[in-house]
Design a protein around this motif. Structure first.
Motif, PDB file in Angstrom:
ATOM      1  N   GLY A  35     143.539 -42.909  79.937  1.00  0.00           N
ATOM      2  CA  GLY A  35     142.118 -43.011  80.253  1.00  0.00           C
ATOM      3  C   GLY A  35     141.560 -44.419  80.188  1.00  0.00           C
ATOM      4  N   SER A  36     142.275 -45.337  79.541  1.00  0.00           N
ATOM      5  CA  SER A  36     141.781 -46.714  79.432  1.00  0.00           C
ATOM      6  C   SER A  36     142.299 -47.603  80.563  1.00  0.00           C
ATOM      7  N   LEU A  37     143.195 -47.075  81.384  1.00  0.00           N
ATOM      8  CA  LEU A  37     143.780 -47.870  82.466  1.00  0.00           C
ATOM      9  C   LEU A  37     143.204 -47.468  83.823  1.00  0.00           C
ATOM     10  N   LYS A  38     142.944 -48.455  84.649  1.00  0.00           N
ATOM     11  CA  LYS A  38     142.465 -48.220  86.007  1.00  0.00           C
ATOM     12  C   LYS A  38     143.451 -48.857  86.976  1.00  0.00           C
ATOM     13  N   LYS A  39     143.994 -48.048  87.889  1.00  0.00           N
ATOM     14  CA  LYS A  39     144.938 -48.560  88.878  1.00  0.00           C
ATOM     15  C   LYS A  39     144.184 -49.446  89.866  1.00  0.00           C
ATOM     16  N   ILE A  40     144.770 -50.605  90.175  1.00  0.00           N
ATOM     17  CA  ILE A  40     144.153 -51.538  91.124  1.00  0.00           C
ATOM     18  C   ILE A  40     145.165 -51.920  92.201  1.00  0.00           C
ATOM     19  N   ALA A  41     144.695 -52.597  93.226  1.00  0.00           N
ATOM     20  CA  ALA A  41     145.550 -52.995  94.345  1.00  0.00           C
ATOM     21  C   ALA A  41     146.623 -53.980  93.880  1.00  0.00           C
ATOM     22  N   ALA A  42     147.754 -53.932  94.543  1.00  0.00           N
ATOM     23  CA  ALA A  42     148.855 -54.860  94.261  1.00  0.00           C
ATOM     24  C   ALA A  42     148.393 -56.282  94.543  1.00  0.00           C
ATOM     25  N   LYS A  43     148.961 -57.228  93.824  1.00  0.00           N
ATOM     26  CA  LYS A  43     148.644 -58.646  94.004  1.00  0.00           C
ATOM     27  C   LYS A  43     149.107 -59.087  95.384  1.00  0.00           C
ATOM     28  N   LYS A  44     148.254 -59.843  96.077  1.00  0.00           N
ATOM     29  CA  LYS A  44     148.636 -60.360  97.387  1.00  0.00           C
ATOM     30  C   LYS A  44     149.583 -61.527  97.201  1.00  0.00           C
ATOM     31  N   ARG A  45     150.579 -61.565  98.038  1.00  0.00           N
ATOM     32  CA  ARG A  45     151.556 -62.662  97.980  1.00  0.00           C
ATOM     33  C   ARG A  45     151.078 -63.809  98.866  1.00  0.00           C
ATOM     34  N   GLY A  46     151.332 -65.031  98.404  1.00  0.00           N
ATOM     35  CA  GLY A  46     150.957 -66.211  99.181  1.00  0.00           C
ATOM     36  C   GLY A  46     151.912 -66.411 100.351  1.00  0.00           C
ATOM     37  N   ARG A  47     151.492 -67.230 101.256  1.00  0.00           N
ATOM     38  CA  ARG A  47     152.321 -67.524 102.444  1.00  0.00           C
ATOM     39  C   ARG A  47     153.405 -68.522 102.082  1.00  0.00           C
TER      40      ARG A  47
END
Length: 77
Positions: A64-76
């Motif tokens: 309950g204390s964790l919120k799933k977020i988007a994966a980190k974007k990779r640089g070019r």
């Protein structure tokens, strides 16, 4: 939430220093010691081992204390 989190998922949680982002390492389903701290995880009350992106520190958190977020974007390249 616990059914939707998997190892490798990026999550965020609140700490005394503010919002922290990190990665789920594994689901804990039995008691374990982490840095001399007893984690009373069980099949009925699992916790997740997460690693902070900023410090690399590992800690256990209740679902309950964790919120799933988007994966980190990779640089070019």
């Amino acid at each position: 939430m616990s059914d939707s989190l998997q190892p490798g998922d990026r999550v965020e949680w609140e700490s005394s220093q503010g919002t922290v982002k990190g990665t789920v390492k594994k689901k804990l389903t039995k008691p374990v010691e982490i840095k001399a701290h007893h984690v009373a995880a069980s099949t009925e009350n699992p916790e997740f081992l997460v690693e902070s992106e900023k410090t690399g520190a590992e800690a256990a958190h209740k679902p309950g204390s964790l919120k799933k977020i988007a994966a980190k974007k990779r640089g070019r390249s």
